[in-house]
Design a protein around this motif. Structure first.
Motif, mmCIF file in Angstrom:
data_model
loop_
_atom_site.group_PDB
_atom_site.id
_atom_site.type_symbol
_atom_site.label_atom_id
_atom_site.label_comp_id
_atom_site.label_asym_id
_atom_site.label_seq_id
_atom_site.Cartn_x
_atom_site.Cartn_y
_atom_site.Cartn_z
ATOM 1 N N GLN A 44 0.849 -1.189 0.000
ATOM 2 C CA GLN A 44 0.000 0.000 0.000
ATOM 3 C C GLN A 44 0.883 1.237 0.000
ATOM 4 O OE1 GLN A 44 -2.655 0.302 3.357
ATOM 5 N NE2 GLN A 44 -3.870 1.913 2.404
ATOM 6 N N TYR A 59 -2.744 0.236 -4.029
ATOM 7 C CA TYR A 59 -1.962 -0.983 -3.851
ATOM 8 C C TYR A 59 -1.198 -1.294 -5.130
ATOM 9 C CZ TYR A 59 -4.636 -1.617 0.395
ATOM 10 O OH TYR A 59 -5.198 -1.431 1.631
ATOM 11 N N SER A 73 -4.052 -0.825 -7.710
ATOM 12 C CA SER A 73 -5.469 -0.976 -7.384
ATOM 13 C C SER A 73 -5.869 0.133 -6.435
ATOM 14 C CB SER A 73 -5.732 -2.322 -6.707
ATOM 15 O OG SER A 73 -5.411 -3.372 -7.573
ATOM 16 N N ASP A 74 -7.031 0.726 -6.721
ATOM 17 C CA ASP A 74 -7.566 1.780 -5.864
ATOM 18 C C ASP A 74 -8.928 1.320 -5.367
ATOM 19 O OD1 ASP A 74 -8.455 4.029 -4.584
ATOM 20 O OD2 ASP A 74 -8.061 5.392 -6.256
ATOM 21 N N PRO A 75 -8.981 0.714 -4.175
ATOM 22 C CA PRO A 75 -10.237 0.166 -3.666
ATOM 23 C C PRO A 75 -11.307 1.219 -3.399
ATOM 24 C CG PRO A 75 -8.521 0.023 -1.994
ATOM 25 C CD PRO A 75 -7.868 0.520 -3.251
ATOM 26 N N SER A 76 -10.935 2.486 -3.284
ATOM 27 C CA SER A 76 -11.921 3.537 -3.025
ATOM 28 C C SER A 76 -12.631 3.974 -4.308
ATOM 29 C CB SER A 76 -11.259 4.748 -2.372
ATOM 30 O OG SER A 76 -10.399 5.391 -3.294
ATOM 31 N N ALA A 78 -14.816 2.864 -7.133
ATOM 32 C CA ALA A 78 -15.704 1.773 -7.551
ATOM 33 C C ALA A 78 -15.798 1.633 -9.067
ATOM 34 C CB ALA A 78 -17.092 1.985 -6.965
ATOM 35 N N PRO A 81 -11.313 0.821 -10.608
ATOM 36 C CA PRO A 81 -10.429 0.401 -9.516
ATOM 37 C C PRO A 81 -8.973 0.166 -9.915
ATOM 38 C CG PRO A 81 -11.807 -1.411 -10.197
ATOM 39 C CD PRO A 81 -12.265 -0.212 -10.974
ATOM 40 N N THR A 82 -8.680 0.051 -11.225
ATOM 41 C CA THR A 82 -7.306 -0.160 -11.658
ATOM 42 C C THR A 82 -6.725 1.137 -12.200
ATOM 43 O OG1 THR A 82 -7.763 -2.463 -12.217
ATOM 44 C CG2 THR A 82 -5.801 -1.493 -13.186
#
Length: 98
Positions: A44, A59, A73-76, A78, A81-82
């Protein structure tokens, strides 16, 4: 007059490193690219791009050393996300620790 094959090839460290990089398909240069090559997948971090844009808490996924595309990866996010970034466009990274 000698032909091209008679010429000696430079063997200085800089030229040797360049030939090795070209042979290995490693085209990415710079401090951040070098750090990403060693970074563990899933780390992270915060990205600081040369444009001034900042991506926090993403990430690291992978680095393609042939075209310098780094995937995060950006989990926030939606809808997208990539995140794909040229590693040579990253000015700084900071690793997020718990």
């Amino acid at each position: 007059m000698g032909n091209f094959s008679d010429k000696k090839r430079c063997s200085c460290d800089k030229c040797e490193q360049k030939r090795k990089s070209e042979k290995d398909g490693d085209n990415c240069k710079g401090c951040i690219c070098e750090q990403l090559k060693k970074l563990q997948m899933g780390t992270q971090l915060n990205l600081y791009l040369s444009s001034g844009q900042v991506f926090e808490n993403v990430y690291f996924n992978t680095l393609n050393q042939k075209n310098c595309c780094a995937l995060f990866s950006d989990p926030s996010e939606a809808t997208a996300p990539t995140l794909i970034v040229d590693c040579e466009s990253i000015q700084a990274i900071s690793i997020v620790t718990a």
